[in-house]
Design an enzyme around this catalytic site. Sequence first.
Site, PDB file in Angstrom:
ATOM      1  CB  THR A  32      -0.714  -0.267   0.819  1.00  0.00           C
ATOM      2  OG1 THR A  32      -0.482   0.237   1.932  1.00  0.00           O
ATOM      3  CG2 THR A  32      -2.204  -1.116   1.292  1.00  0.00           C
ATOM      4  CB  SER A  33       0.890   4.317  -2.149  1.00  0.00           C
ATOM      5  OG  SER A  33       0.637   3.576  -2.832  1.00  0.00           O
ATOM      6  CB  SER A  34      -0.958   6.003   2.121  1.00  0.00           C
ATOM      7  OG  SER A  34      -2.031   6.212   1.515  1.00  0.00           O
ATOM      8  CD  GLN A  37      -3.079   3.022  -0.790  1.00  0.00           C
ATOM      9  OE1 GLN A  37      -2.979   1.881  -0.874  1.00  0.00           O
ATOM     10  NE2 GLN A  37      -3.240   2.950  -2.145  1.00  0.00           N
TER      11      GLN A  37
END
Length: 189
Positions: A32-34, A37
Site C-alpha cells: 500500500t502507498s499510505s 488505504q
Amino acid sequence: MDEPANQILSQQLLTPRSDDDRAFKAAIYARTSSLNQKFGYSLDEQVRQCWERCKMLGWKVTRIFKDEAESGDDTDRPQFQRMMATARGGHFDVVVFWKLDRFSRSILHAVELERELRKYDIALHSVTEQLDTSTPSGRFNFRNIASAAEFEREHIKERSQMGFKALALQHAWPNRTPPFGYNRIEDGI
C-alpha cells in the site's frame, strides 16, 4: 481473453522447475502507498486475493511479503528487497501480486525487475491483469501495463500538486497536523 481461459493459459505456461510432482512455489507480494488505504487495496485483501488465485491454480504459497505505506516509485522497500534477495536464492517460481502497480509504478524498474527475475526462472503473475512474462508476447503486454502504471503515478502526482497549490492559495494546511509552532483553526487556515 476471458478469466477461465487466462487461468488455463497460466497453468500451461507456468510449470514447476523440476519434473517431480511438487507444487509450483509462489511468493505473494502486497503493497500500500499510505496507511489510509483500507478498502479495496488493503494489504490483507491483496494477500487474500493472491492466495485464492494460487489455490485455484494449484500453486503452493511459500512466502508472503507485505510493504505498508511504501511508495511504488522505486524499489527501496524493506519487504520488496527481502523478496528479491529470497528470489536470488531460488526459493519460489513465481511472484504473485494483486495488480502490477502494487509491484512497481516505474516502467524502468518493472522491466529491470522482470529481467532480473527471469534470470532466476521466476515469472510474474497478476491477479487482475493478464500477465505471463514467460513469452515474448507476455513481456510486451507486461511492459505496456507497466507503462500505464507509471502514467497513472504521474497523473496522481500532478493532481496532488494541483490540490496542494489550491490549498496554499487559500492559506490552508493540507492535513490535520500543522507545522511546528502553528495552531490549526476549524476552517483549516
